[in-house]
Design a protein around this motif. Sequence first.
Motif, PDB file in Angstrom:
ATOM      1  N   TYR A  92       0.853  -1.190   0.000  1.00  0.00           N
ATOM      2  CA  TYR A  92       0.000   0.000   0.000  1.00  0.00           C
ATOM      3  C   TYR A  92       0.887   1.237   0.000  1.00  0.00           C
ATOM      4  CZ  TYR A  92      -3.630   3.323   1.383  1.00  0.00           C
ATOM      5  OH  TYR A  92      -4.498   4.380   1.414  1.00  0.00           O
ATOM      6  N   TRP A 143       0.792   5.671   0.166  1.00  0.00           N
ATOM      7  CA  TRP A 143      -0.026   6.832   0.514  1.00  0.00           C
ATOM      8  C   TRP A 143       0.748   8.108   0.206  1.00  0.00           C
ATOM      9  CZ3 TRP A 143       2.342   3.446   3.672  1.00  0.00           C
ATOM     10  CH2 TRP A 143       3.281   3.953   4.577  1.00  0.00           C
ATOM     11  N   SER A 151      -4.116  11.118  -1.494  1.00  0.00           N
ATOM     12  CA  SER A 151      -4.792   9.838  -1.648  1.00  0.00           C
ATOM     13  C   SER A 151      -3.772   8.719  -1.515  1.00  0.00           C
ATOM     14  CB  SER A 151      -5.497   9.771  -3.004  1.00  0.00           C
ATOM     15  OG  SER A 151      -6.207   8.560  -3.143  1.00  0.00           O
ATOM     16  N   GLY A 152      -4.253   7.480  -1.472  1.00  0.00           N
ATOM     17  CA  GLY A 152      -3.397   6.315  -1.400  1.00  0.00           C
ATOM     18  C   GLY A 152      -4.070   5.144  -2.080  1.00  0.00           C
ATOM     19  N   VAL A 206      -1.251   5.820  -6.273  1.00  0.00           N
ATOM     20  CA  VAL A 206      -1.073   6.735  -5.141  1.00  0.00           C
ATOM     21  C   VAL A 206      -1.222   8.192  -5.564  1.00  0.00           C
ATOM     22  CG1 VAL A 206       0.413   5.130  -3.906  1.00  0.00           C
ATOM     23  CG2 VAL A 206       1.427   6.806  -5.456  1.00  0.00           C
TER      24      VAL A 206
END
Length: 235
Positions: free
Chosen positions: A56, A58, A78-79, A109
Amino acid sequence: MRTSALGLFAATAALAIAASTAHAADLPSRYSPASTYNALPVFTWTGFYAGLNVGYGWNVGDSRYYDPAFGTARGRRSGGFVGGAQAGYNYQFGMFVVGAETDLQYAAVGNKGASYGTTYYPGDSDGFFGTIRARAGVAFDRALVYGTGGFAYGDVGGNRGYDTVLGHHSGDEINWGWTLGAGVEYAITGNFTAKVEGLYVDLDTKDNYTLGGRVDIDRDAEFGVLRAGVNYKFN
């Protein structure tokens, strides 16, 4: 007579010694055979490897845009999903491990849109980035703790500003920057390893466009990445 007796005694003694020697040869040995000890090979991090990772990311950078009608508008952060492949080489001497690694990642991202008045214009979320990094760490047998850093490049999207003349627009170009991070890797077998790694990436992005006083004054591409991966080590 005496001579005959001595000869008989000598012959008897010789036969007794011969029989005793033959009997001793048939007896089991008092000494156990030498043990066959096969030492397990010691794991080494030295070698080439390649693998896959998912994680993930971000966005932590700011995105601002100046429009004559609305002034300066601030973009949103945003991520999203990050995933890709990596390859590299390690060399171990004693407890220390040094090496180099490169990777190429899909990265959602971006998506730093901008609001003008009551209207929100979304940014571009899809993008990619890659790194070329050095690695250095300490090995505790099959566990490796390391730091990493080097060059970064990519296009991770950003603010897609709206202008009454130019409409929606965002620059699509590869930008260069730097990255720093750290991780932990463990050898599950002699060939397969698993890792958890964190990176901070800063790309030197440029303005979206400049025309007739309409200038994108700030479009940072700075983001963090937390990912897990597996590698296959070539012996």
